[in-house]
Design a protein around this motif. Structure first.
Motif, PDB file in Angstrom:
ATOM      1  N   GLY A   6       0.842  -1.195   0.000  1.00 16.44           N
ATOM      2  CA  GLY A   6       0.000   0.000   0.000  1.00 16.44           C
ATOM      3  C   GLY A   6       0.874   1.240   0.000  1.00 16.44           C
ATOM      4  O   GLY A   6       1.895   1.279   0.695  1.00 16.44           O
ATOM      5  N   LEU A   7       0.505   2.250  -0.767  1.00 18.20           N
ATOM      6  CA  LEU A   7       1.288   3.487  -0.847  1.00 18.20           C
ATOM      7  C   LEU A   7       0.377   4.692  -0.640  1.00 18.20           C
ATOM      8  O   LEU A   7      -0.606   4.861  -1.360  1.00 18.20           O
ATOM      9  N   ILE A   8       0.704   5.507   0.342  1.00 16.92           N
ATOM     10  CA  ILE A   8      -0.023   6.749   0.600  1.00 16.92           C
ATOM     11  C   ILE A   8       0.989   7.885   0.719  1.00 16.92           C
ATOM     12  O   ILE A   8       1.923   7.812   1.524  1.00 16.92           O
ATOM     13  N   ILE A   9       0.815   8.889  -0.090  1.00 11.94           N
ATOM     14  CA  ILE A   9       1.692  10.070  -0.043  1.00 11.94           C
ATOM     15  C   ILE A   9       0.853  11.268   0.387  1.00 11.94           C
ATOM     16  O   ILE A   9      -0.190  11.548  -0.210  1.00 11.94           O
ATOM     17  N   ASN A  10       1.297  11.961   1.415  1.00 14.20           N
ATOM     18  CA  ASN A  10       0.671  13.225   1.805  1.00 14.20           C
ATOM     19  C   ASN A  10       1.392  14.346   1.066  1.00 14.20           C
ATOM     20  O   ASN A  10       2.478  14.754   1.470  1.00 14.20           O
ATOM     21  N   PRO A  11       0.817  14.844  -0.034  1.00 14.35           N
ATOM     22  CA  PRO A  11       1.536  15.825  -0.849  1.00 14.35           C
ATOM     23  C   PRO A  11       1.760  17.159  -0.148  1.00 14.35           C
ATOM     24  O   PRO A  11       2.579  17.972  -0.599  1.00 14.35           O
ATOM     25  N   GLY A 108      -5.925  -6.435   2.806  1.00 12.16           N
ATOM     26  CA  GLY A 108      -4.892  -7.359   3.243  1.00 12.16           C
ATOM     27  C   GLY A 108      -3.512  -7.071   2.692  1.00 12.16           C
ATOM     28  O   GLY A 108      -2.752  -8.001   2.410  1.00 12.16           O
ATOM     29  N   VAL A 109      -3.160  -5.788   2.529  1.00  7.41           N
ATOM     30  CA  VAL A 109      -1.816  -5.475   2.057  1.00  7.41           C
ATOM     31  C   VAL A 109      -0.790  -5.977   3.065  1.00  7.41           C
ATOM     32  O   VAL A 109      -1.065  -6.085   4.263  1.00  7.41           O
ATOM     33  N   ASP A 110       0.391  -6.284   2.583  1.00  8.07           N
ATOM     34  CA  ASP A 110       1.455  -6.776   3.452  1.00  8.07           C
ATOM     35  C   ASP A 110       2.134  -5.647   4.213  1.00  8.07           C
ATOM     36  O   ASP A 110       2.691  -5.866   5.294  1.00  8.07           O
ATOM     37  N   LEU A 111       2.086  -4.438   3.660  1.00  6.96           N
ATOM     38  CA  LEU A 111       2.705  -3.277   4.305  1.00  6.96           C
ATOM     39  C   LEU A 111       2.075  -2.019   3.732  1.00  6.96           C
ATOM     40  O   LEU A 111       1.807  -1.943   2.529  1.00  6.96           O
ATOM     41  N   ILE A 112       1.834  -1.023   4.594  1.00  6.17           N
ATOM     42  CA  ILE A 112       1.444   0.311   4.133  1.00  6.17           C
ATOM     43  C   ILE A 112       2.676   1.194   4.225  1.00  6.17           C
ATOM     44  O   ILE A 112       3.213   1.439   5.308  1.00  6.17           O
ATOM     45  N   LEU A 113       3.153   1.672   3.092  1.00  6.46           N
ATOM     46  CA  LEU A 113       4.279   2.595   3.008  1.00  6.46           C
ATOM     47  C   LEU A 113       3.706   3.995   2.798  1.00  6.46           C
ATOM     48  O   LEU A 113       2.929   4.207   1.872  1.00  6.46           O
ATOM     49  N   PHE A 114       4.063   4.922   3.667  1.00  7.06           N
ATOM     50  CA  PHE A 114       3.474   6.257   3.545  1.00  7.06           C
ATOM     51  C   PHE A 114       4.539   7.331   3.681  1.00  7.06           C
ATOM     52  O   PHE A 114       5.533   7.167   4.398  1.00  7.06           O
ATOM     53  N   ALA A 115       4.328   8.432   2.978  1.00  8.35           N
ATOM     54  CA  ALA A 115       5.247   9.570   3.017  1.00  8.35           C
ATOM     55  C   ALA A 115       4.543  10.727   3.699  1.00  8.35           C
ATOM     56  O   ALA A 115       3.440  11.113   3.303  1.00  8.35           O
ATOM     57  N   GLY A 116       5.179  11.275   4.722  1.00  8.35           N
ATOM     58  CA  GLY A 116       4.579  12.394   5.436  1.00  8.35           C
ATOM     59  C   GLY A 116       5.380  12.734   6.663  1.00  8.35           C
ATOM     60  O   GLY A 116       6.575  12.463   6.750  1.00  8.35           O
ATOM     61  N   GLY A 117       4.702  13.344   7.636  1.00  6.69           N
ATOM     62  CA  GLY A 117       5.315  13.692   8.909  1.00  6.69           C
ATOM     63  C   GLY A 117       4.515  13.083  10.043  1.00  6.69           C
ATOM     64  O   GLY A 117       3.746  12.136   9.848  1.00  6.69           O
ATOM     65  N   ASP A 118       4.657  13.656  11.230  1.00  9.05           N
ATOM     66  CA  ASP A 118       3.980  13.081  12.386  1.00  9.05           C
ATOM     67  C   ASP A 118       2.463  13.164  12.278  1.00  9.05           C
ATOM     68  O   ASP A 118       1.748  12.290  12.767  1.00  9.05           O
ATOM     69  N   GLY A 119       1.961  14.209  11.630  1.00  9.21           N
ATOM     70  CA  GLY A 119       0.518  14.310  11.438  1.00  9.21           C
ATOM     71  C   GLY A 119      -0.011  13.174  10.579  1.00  9.21           C
ATOM     72  O   GLY A 119      -1.070  12.598  10.863  1.00  9.21           O
TER      73      GLY A 119
END
Length: 373
Positions: A6-11, A108-119
């Motif tokens: 899984g990929l989530i980017i906070n632009p 059921g993703v094996d990993l969520i990879l996300f780009a962002g900060g503490d928020g």
């Protein structure tokens, strides 16, 4: 076998840093940062991480959000990309991150990879808690949480280890955030908002032949103590065969059928050496199944535990399977996937993918179950 990423980017992450806003929480602050000339960098940092995975693209199925929240960067790099969530406006919101994370967890993703900060980490934690592994690509102004890799490239390398079947431990890490308003006034006020499951550094148990028995016994004791500590009251546990599961029974002070299947509730033995039909009649959708590897090829079903029928496994569900093994036992497989040979091909296929394996006290690794064609 495909690794489901899984990929989530906070632009909007990190926008406030370069223009001295000390954060970018909230749409108004983000718009202010853009007006001051801030340049979005989250997608570039995500791209740096994903570049580490380019040699393994054929083994990765990537699930993401439309546009700047992942789709654009993933497709630019040529990943097999599925957009599972569409944002409703051009300015992304915390709700978008949370909904996308929930959908990924349900898929059921094996990993969520996300780009962002503490928020962003707070949003992910609120959405999925510790229900699935996550890893952060540092892209925000504030990185106080322990769920982030030290650099974007490091994030990519950790995911690469997972994809290639290395023994990567999974541990708990705190999600922290600070009060941005207070921070702008010169006060650092950090608060813990929860914890998530994060892949950590490699930790191996050395596989030795002579003199290794005592070490293995210590590891088994750690595994057994952790499994027993995590057992819930009023829940039924079906205890599979094998010496690793026997260590758990010993920890509870219970007689064990080494080559059979027993049933435990509230750390008391309620049924011993059960048949497939007896187990099926005892189980419900809240029953948990404790198993280990049986046989030298890494079988978890189909070798020495035929009492665990396809109907029983379906009734229990993959999420209620507690798989335990020493790292030396996993390492002896030399990267080969675990095998589910239940006699039901559709079930074997549904079990394929990565599963959490308990390898010590509060120590886990992710390991692959292969679908045998």
């Amino acid at each position: 076998m495909q690794f489901k990423l899984g990929l989530i980017i906070n632009p909007l992450a990190g926008l406030g840093g370069s223009v001295a806003l000390k954060g970018s929480d909230g749409a108004e602050t983000a718009q202010q940062a853009l007006a001051l000339g801030a340049e979005p960098r989250a997608n570039q940092r995500a791209k740096t991480a994903l570049t580490q995975l380019l040699p393994h693209q054929q083994n990765i199925e990537l699930f993401t959000v439309n546009g700047e929240m992942g789709e654009r960067t993933a497709k630019e790099l040529g990943f097999n990309t599925q957009v599972i969530y569409q944002t409703q406006s051009t300015v992304t919101r915390p709700e978008d991150t949370e909904t996308a994370a929930q959908m990924m967890q349900q898929l059921g993703v094996d990993l969520i990879l996300f780009a962002g900060g503490d928020g962003t980490a707070r949003n992910i934690c609120h959405a999925v808690g510790d229900s699935c592994p996550v890893l952060g690509i540092p892209a925000g102004c504030k990185i106080h949480s322990g769920v982030y890799a030290i650099t974007p490239k490091a994030a990519g390398r950790v995911v690469e280890l997972l994809v290639t079947g290395e023994l990567v431990s999974i541990g708990e890490a705190d999600v922290m955030d600070i009060d941005e308003a207070a921070f702008r006034e010169g006060t650092v006020r950090a608060k813990r908002f929860g914890e998530m499951q994060v892949p950590t550094e490699l930790r191996y148990v050395q596989a030795v032949k002579n003199g290794g028995k005592e070490s293995d016994e210590l590891v088994l004791a750690d595994i057994a103590a952790y499994v027993v500590a995590e057992m819930e009251e009023d829940e039924t546990y079906i205890m599979g065969s094998g010496s690793t599961v026997a260590a758990v029974m010993e920890e509870m002070g219970l007689d064990n059928t080494l080559l059979g299947v027993d049933v435990v509730r509230d750390q008391a033995l309620i049924a011993q050496d059960q048949t497939a039909q007896q187990l099926l009649s005892l189980a419900d959708d809240k029953t948990k199944l404790v198993i280990t590897l049986i046989g030298g090829q890494g079988h978890i079903f189909g070798r020495g535990n035929q009492q665990l029928s396809p109907n029983l496994i379906k009734k229990i569900g993959k999420d209620n399977i507690i798989l335990i093994a020493t790292k030396s036992k996993l390492k002896a497989l030399n990267g080969r996937p675990l095998i589910a040979d239940t006699g039901d091909e559709q079930l074997d296929e549904s079990l394929a993918g990565f599963i959490k394996v308990i390898t010590g006290f509060n120590d886990h690794v992710m390991y692959a179950i292969g679908h045998q064609e």
